[in-house]
Design an enzyme around this catalytic site. Sequence first.
Site, PDB file in Angstrom:
ATOM      1  NE  ARG A 205      -3.730  -2.311   2.365  1.00  0.00           N
ATOM      2  CZ  ARG A 205      -3.501  -3.613   2.536  1.00  0.00           C
ATOM      3  NH1 ARG A 205      -2.295  -4.042   2.854  1.00  0.00           N
ATOM      4  NH2 ARG A 205      -4.489  -4.485   2.386  1.00  0.00           N
TER       5      ARG A 205
ATOM      6  CD  GLU B 289       1.868 -10.214  -0.258  1.00  0.00           C
ATOM      7  OE1 GLU B 289       1.850  -9.112  -0.849  1.00  0.00           O
ATOM      8  OE2 GLU B 289       0.998 -10.561   0.573  1.00  0.00           O
TER       9      GLU B 289
ATOM     10  CG  ASP C 146      -2.808  -7.824   5.034  1.00  0.00           C
ATOM     11  OD1 ASP C 146      -1.711  -8.007   4.484  1.00  0.00           O
ATOM     12  OD2 ASP C 146      -3.781  -7.288   4.460  1.00  0.00           O
TER      13      ASP C 146
ATOM     14  CG  HIS D 251      -0.711  -5.554  -4.389  1.00  0.00           C
ATOM     15  ND1 HIS D 251       0.349  -5.441  -3.508  1.00  0.00           N
ATOM     16  CD2 HIS D 251      -1.520  -6.529  -3.872  1.00  0.00           C
ATOM     17  CE1 HIS D 251       0.200  -6.315  -2.519  1.00  0.00           C
ATOM     18  NE2 HIS D 251      -0.928  -6.977  -2.706  1.00  0.00           N
TER      19      HIS D 251
ATOM     20  CG  HIS E  89      -0.110 -11.470  -3.699  1.00  0.00           C
ATOM     21  ND1 HIS E  89      -0.891 -12.353  -2.994  1.00  0.00           N
ATOM     22  CD2 HIS E  89      -0.313 -10.260  -3.123  1.00  0.00           C
ATOM     23  CE1 HIS E  89      -1.558 -11.703  -2.055  1.00  0.00           C
ATOM     24  NE2 HIS E  89      -1.214 -10.428  -2.107  1.00  0.00           N
TER      25      HIS E  89
END
Length: 359
Positions: A91, A323, A262, A116, A190
């Site tokens: 982000r 990631e 996350d 992304h 991803h």
Amino acid sequence: MAQHEPEIRRELFGRVGDADVHRYVLAWPGGLTVRVLDLGGVIQSLEAPDRSGVPANVVLGFGSLDEYVKNNQPGGNRVFFGALIGRYANRIAGGSFTLDGVEHRLPLNNGPNTLHGGPEGFDTRIWSATELRSADSVGVRLSLESPDGDSGFPGAVSAEVTYLLDGDNRLSISYRATSDAPTVVSLTNHSYWNLAGEGSGDVLGQSLMVNAARYLPVDDDLIPLGDPVSVAGSPFDFHAPTPIGARIGGTDPQLLIAGGYDHTWVLESGSVAAEAWDPGSGRVLRMWTSEPGVQFYSGNFLTSELVGPGGRAYGRAAGFALEAQRFPDSPNRPDYPSAVLRPGEVYQQETVFQLSVVD
């Protein structure tokens, strides 16, 4: 070709408009079989044997091109299964950043943020592909030209990503990019992993180790608040292998904000970055990377509307993502590892995933 030799072959996967989309199959006898699309550089499947030698696809994906195209529609709930992410992974707050005194505005696709690379990121493009073969690996090199102003990012960027599969059950992903003007770049893959096999249920019973003493707490929009903090005494401490679901349902405010994990972990240098293990199949996944951070996402918003190539619906926590990347919102955070790429410089990154088994 003899059966004992590794294989690479190209297949027509479908068409998008007037463009053909191909799938590249990389296969090592007795080892891994990886299928990569030139659309978005997607790892569509990765078959790995379990402790009994029985292979299963251990990454989430779709069975048809139409499903990938449908999932890439702007405004939809995109999941980025297996895709190459760019120009900027994760982000960017407010969809803007200032570089050398010039503000650059990006399209928003994640509430008030750009996620992304925006709604038309690198995952939506058809890359040029070159097959690779050597004595100890087979692979495919993907290339993409991103023009100046692409999704609001400055500079014309030439990007190159190479997937290599070897006989030690390693899939190496090497990234390279150059620009003709100052810009920001952070690329990643991803893939979502389920070491029991895609569509086999959730991954909450699979164990994870992350070689990190600190992580980045986030605000309600999943933008880092500031400095990394210690994982000690928190649900974010994965120094010792811990089931993904062991603490995910707790009341820690950070878990409640994200609906699970996350977040970015700040990696320690000189060792395995992360390791995951499925007790049922015995499969072990190890990850090494040159990047300073890894975003661990526990598949919090995957739904049963997503159906994999095996015909089975997914659902929440059907896979986890690791990631490797620069930190989220780094273009707005001079105190974070820099993501700035200037003319004459080369962005480089390498991440390696290795599959093995334990009894």
